[in-house]
Design a protein around this motif. Structure first.
Motif, PDB file in Angstrom:
ATOM      1  N   ILE A  48       0.841  -1.200   0.000  1.00 39.47           N
ATOM      2  CA  ILE A  48       0.000   0.000   0.000  1.00 39.47           C
ATOM      3  C   ILE A  48       0.877   1.252   0.000  1.00 39.47           C
ATOM      4  O   ILE A  48       0.618   2.210  -0.746  1.00 39.47           O
ATOM      5  CB  ILE A  48      -0.961   0.001   1.208  1.00 39.47           C
ATOM      6  N   GLU A  49       1.935   1.254   0.810  1.00 38.33           N
ATOM      7  CA  GLU A  49       2.853   2.391   0.838  1.00 38.33           C
ATOM      8  C   GLU A  49       3.562   2.558  -0.504  1.00 38.33           C
ATOM      9  O   GLU A  49       3.736   3.680  -0.980  1.00 38.33           O
ATOM     10  CB  GLU A  49       3.880   2.203   1.957  1.00 38.33           C
TER      11      GLU A  49
ATOM     12  N   SER B 243       2.439   6.747  -6.744  1.00 41.75           N
ATOM     13  CA  SER B 243       1.434   7.679  -7.256  1.00 41.75           C
ATOM     14  C   SER B 243       1.867   9.125  -7.034  1.00 41.75           C
ATOM     15  O   SER B 243       1.773   9.965  -7.933  1.00 41.75           O
ATOM     16  CB  SER B 243       0.094   7.409  -6.571  1.00 41.75           C
ATOM     17  N   ILE B 244       2.355   9.417  -5.848  1.00 42.79           N
ATOM     18  CA  ILE B 244       2.828  10.770  -5.531  1.00 42.79           C
ATOM     19  C   ILE B 244       4.013  11.144  -6.423  1.00 42.79           C
ATOM     20  O   ILE B 244       4.054  12.245  -6.983  1.00 42.79           O
ATOM     21  CB  ILE B 244       3.203  10.879  -4.039  1.00 42.79           C
TER      22      ILE B 244
ATOM     23  N   ARG C 194       4.758  10.018  -9.375  1.00 41.25           N
ATOM     24  CA  ARG C 194       4.315  10.229 -10.761  1.00 41.25           C
ATOM     25  C   ARG C 194       3.757  11.640 -10.953  1.00 41.25           C
ATOM     26  O   ARG C 194       4.011  12.282 -11.962  1.00 41.25           O
ATOM     27  CB  ARG C 194       3.275   9.186 -11.148  1.00 41.25           C
ATOM     28  N   VAL C 195       3.009  12.121  -9.970  1.00 46.40           N
ATOM     29  CA  VAL C 195       2.442  13.466 -10.068  1.00 46.40           C
ATOM     30  C   VAL C 195       3.539  14.517  -9.961  1.00 46.40           C
ATOM     31  O   VAL C 195       3.635  15.423 -10.794  1.00 46.40           O
ATOM     32  CB  VAL C 195       1.368  13.693  -8.977  1.00 46.40           C
ATOM     33  N   ILE C 196       4.374  14.411  -8.967  1.00 40.58           N
ATOM     34  CA  ILE C 196       5.416  15.418  -8.717  1.00 40.58           C
ATOM     35  C   ILE C 196       6.467  15.420  -9.829  1.00 40.58           C
ATOM     36  O   ILE C 196       6.858  16.478 -10.319  1.00 40.58           O
ATOM     37  CB  ILE C 196       6.090  15.187  -7.345  1.00 40.58           C
ATOM     38  N   LEU C 197       6.923  14.246 -10.247  1.00 42.98           N
ATOM     39  CA  LEU C 197       7.983  14.192 -11.250  1.00 42.98           C
ATOM     40  C   LEU C 197       7.496  14.572 -12.650  1.00 42.98           C
ATOM     41  O   LEU C 197       8.296  14.941 -13.507  1.00 42.98           O
ATOM     42  CB  LEU C 197       8.629  12.808 -11.272  1.00 42.98           C
TER      43      LEU C 197
ATOM     44  N   PHE D 269       5.526  22.801  -4.262  1.00 44.45           N
ATOM     45  CA  PHE D 269       5.110  22.001  -3.113  1.00 44.45           C
ATOM     46  C   PHE D 269       6.146  22.090  -1.997  1.00 44.45           C
ATOM     47  O   PHE D 269       5.799  22.290  -0.826  1.00 44.45           O
ATOM     48  CB  PHE D 269       4.879  20.543  -3.522  1.00 44.45           C
ATOM     49  N   LEU D 270       7.426  21.960  -2.356  1.00 49.29           N
ATOM     50  CA  LEU D 270       8.480  22.075  -1.340  1.00 49.29           C
ATOM     51  C   LEU D 270       8.519  23.472  -0.734  1.00 49.29           C
ATOM     52  O   LEU D 270       8.712  23.619   0.474  1.00 49.29           O
ATOM     53  CB  LEU D 270       9.837  21.710  -1.941  1.00 49.29           C
ATOM     54  N   ALA D 271       8.318  24.496  -1.557  1.00 52.62           N
ATOM     55  CA  ALA D 271       8.281  25.866  -1.033  1.00 52.62           C
ATOM     56  C   ALA D 271       7.117  26.035  -0.069  1.00 52.62           C
ATOM     57  O   ALA D 271       7.251  26.659   0.989  1.00 52.62           O
ATOM     58  CB  ALA D 271       8.171  26.868  -2.187  1.00 52.62           C
ATOM     59  N   LEU D 272       5.977  25.475  -0.406  1.00 55.85           N
ATOM     60  CA  LEU D 272       4.808  25.534   0.471  1.00 55.85           C
ATOM     61  C   LEU D 272       5.093  24.831   1.797  1.00 55.85           C
ATOM     62  O   LEU D 272       4.774  25.355   2.868  1.00 55.85           O
ATOM     63  CB  LEU D 272       3.601  24.892  -0.223  1.00 55.85           C
ATOM     64  N   MET D 273       5.728  23.677   1.731  1.00 60.22           N
ATOM     65  CA  MET D 273       6.069  22.945   2.956  1.00 60.22           C
ATOM     66  C   MET D 273       7.040  23.743   3.813  1.00 60.22           C
ATOM     67  O   MET D 273       6.928  23.752   5.031  1.00 60.22           O
ATOM     68  CB  MET D 273       6.671  21.574   2.616  1.00 60.22           C
ATOM     69  N   ASP D 274       7.984  24.422   3.182  1.00 56.83           N
ATOM     70  CA  ASP D 274       8.959  25.226   3.926  1.00 56.83           C
ATOM     71  C   ASP D 274       8.298  26.411   4.622  1.00 56.83           C
ATOM     72  O   ASP D 274       8.759  26.866   5.669  1.00 56.83           O
ATOM     73  CB  ASP D 274      10.072  25.714   3.008  1.00 56.83           C
ATOM     74  N   LEU D 275       7.214  26.935   4.061  1.00 51.80           N
ATOM     75  CA  LEU D 275       6.520  28.086   4.639  1.00 51.80           C
ATOM     76  C   LEU D 275       5.578  27.706   5.775  1.00 51.80           C
ATOM     77  O   LEU D 275       5.228  28.554   6.601  1.00 51.80           O
ATOM     78  CB  LEU D 275       5.718  28.821   3.563  1.00 51.80           C
ATOM     79  N   GLN D 276       5.144  26.472   5.795  1.00 45.97           N
ATOM     80  CA  GLN D 276       4.170  26.046   6.800  1.00 45.97           C
ATOM     81  C   GLN D 276       4.833  25.911   8.162  1.00 45.97           C
ATOM     82  O   GLN D 276       5.857  25.264   8.301  1.00 45.97           O
ATOM     83  CB  GLN D 276       3.529  24.706   6.414  1.00 45.97           C
TER      84      GLN D 276
END
Length: 98
Positions: free
Chosen positions: A54-55, A61-62, A64-67, A76-83
């Motif tokens: 499952i993992e 899946s993740i 495939r979307v990101i790459l 996405f990484l910039a958003l994570m860094d701001l949170q």
């Protein structure tokens, strides 16, 4: 006779790495690329071995979307860094009551 340029690899035409575990084949043209290909493939097996089915499916899946969109990955990484975590997430182990 002139000396080879520092960027020219001597003695390499190409080399093929064949994985004994999964049968993957990677052909490269320099020793540095060969060592990198072997190391990256070995690391991929290490990650794969740590995950259950499952993992693995979710992670694939993740990826495939990101790459598929490098800009999405950067955003996405910039958003994570701001949170900044403000309170425990009730949907995570840290946010559950004992």
């Amino acid at each position: 006779m002139s000396a080879p340029s520092p960027t020219t690899e001597q003695g390499w035409d190409q080399a093929t790495f064949s994985c004994g575990r999964c049968g993957a084949k990677r052909t490269v043209t320099t020793e540095a690329d060969y060592l990198k290909a072997v190391g990256v493939h070995r690391d991929a097996h290490a990650v794969f071995d740590r995950l259950n089915q499952i993992e693995r499916d979710g992670f694939a899946s993740i990826l495939r979307v990101i790459l598929a969109d490098a800009e999405l990955g950067r955003e996405f990484l910039a958003l994570m860094d701001l949170q900044q975590p403000t309170s425990p997430n009730p949907n995570t182990q840290e946010g559950t009551a004992p």
